[in-house]
Design an enzyme around this catalytic site. Structure first.
Site, short mmCIF file in Angstrom:
data_model
loop_
_atom_site.label_atom_id
_atom_site.label_comp_id
_atom_site.label_asym_id
_atom_site.label_seq_id
_atom_site.Cartn_x
_atom_site.Cartn_y
_atom_site.Cartn_z
CE1 TYR A 134 4.02 16.44 -83.64
CE2 TYR A 134 6.16 16.74 -84.68
CZ TYR A 134 4.89 17.18 -84.42
OH TYR A 134 4.47 18.40 -84.93
CE LYS A 162 4.18 19.27 -81.31
NZ LYS A 162 5.14 19.98 -82.19
#
Length: 288
Positions: A134, A162
């Site tokens: 992330y 992400k």
């Protein structure tokens, strides 16, 4: 595990007594998958995971896991922290409970990019489930460049990223021009979902996709199919809605809209978040 499409990072709805509204959570999970999402993310930022007690986190994962198994969908669970050893322990607890883990770049510690690489290399050796990095520098205070992201993508057990850098910067363009083989780049900033798809992203993890889920799935399919004219028009519309949902801290506006639609029992969030203003909620309702 399917990362080619839209995954919805579910909110945690609360009842009048402050407890988790488990039935509402289950309904949201079914609705997202039935309307075209390829999977769910449990215990992400949108879930207010930092405010949930251990037993609440377990309940959320159990509900999301059961719904995903019934629908044959992908379940990603938020896990990890700024501590590598602690993150490894959290990942081990996901064995047989998730298809992948969403793990942030270490925050507050702010290691070098070499330290970020070493952190994920250590986790890749321990984890029982694939990792999705992330990358969200405006929350972690740590920016990770395209070269480091490529090296992360070459690690065993690292399935994707992400990517939420607040826009489309040079690293975004560079990464998507030549990503590692089998490495999924997932949009994490909802208003830029269409732009990243146009550059070659696999899909997105999008809080906005609680609303108009089918349209977000349609947008991903259109870009993947090369239907540029339709994708561009639909992408502009959804980007405007997404931007309105983030007019106040996530997920406050989203919860206000879902409550106004009768989909969750309250718009409550847990401190230090406070509920969104009615004006922000009304702005999204008008767009819908």
């Amino acid at each position: 595990m399917n990362l080619n499409g839209v995954l919805v990072p579910l909110i945690t709805p609360f009842a009048e007594d402050g407890e988790i509204a488990l039935a509402a959570l289950e309904d949201l999970a079914y609705a997202a998958l039935d309307e075209g999402a390829i999977g769910l993310v449990a215990l992400g930022t949108t879930a207010e995971a930092a405010t949930l007690a251990p037993d609440e986190r377990q309940a959320v994962v159990e509900i999301c896991g059961r719904v995903c198994r019934e629908r044959g969908a992908t379940l990603v669970v938020g896990a990890g922290s700024s501590d590598t050893r602690g993150s490894a322990a959290a990942l081990l607890a996901l064995k047989d409970r998730a298809d992948a883990a969403l793990v942030t770049v270490p925050s507050f510690v702010r290691p070098s990019e070499a330290g970020v690489l070493a952190h994920f290399a250590a986790l890749a050796q321990e984890t029982p489930v694939p990792l999705i990095v992330y990358n969200i520098p405006y929350r972690t205070g740590q920016s990770v460049g395209a070269a480091t992201l490529r090296r992360l993508g070459e690690l065993p057990m690292v399935a994707g990223v992400k990517h939420a850098v607040g826009g489309v910067d040079q690293d975004t363009v560079t990464l998507l021009a030549d990503p590692p083989e089998g490495f999924a780049v997932l949009a994490g900033d909802d208003p830029f979902f269409s732009a990243l798809l146009a550059l070659g992203a696999s899909g997105g993890i999008l809080a906005s996709a609680h609303l108009r889920t089918a349209r977000f799935a349609e947008l991903a399919a259109a870009w993947h199919a090369g239907d540029v004219a339709h994708a561009r028009t639909l992408g502009h519309r959804l980007s405007v809605m997404s931007a309105s949902l983030f007019a106040e801290p996530n997920p406050t506006v989203l919860k206000g809209v879902l409550h106004a639609q009768g989909r969750i029992p309250t718009a409550a969030v847990r401190l230090p978040l406070i509920p969104a203003s009615q004006a922000s909620v009304d702005a999204v309702l008008r767009l819908l």
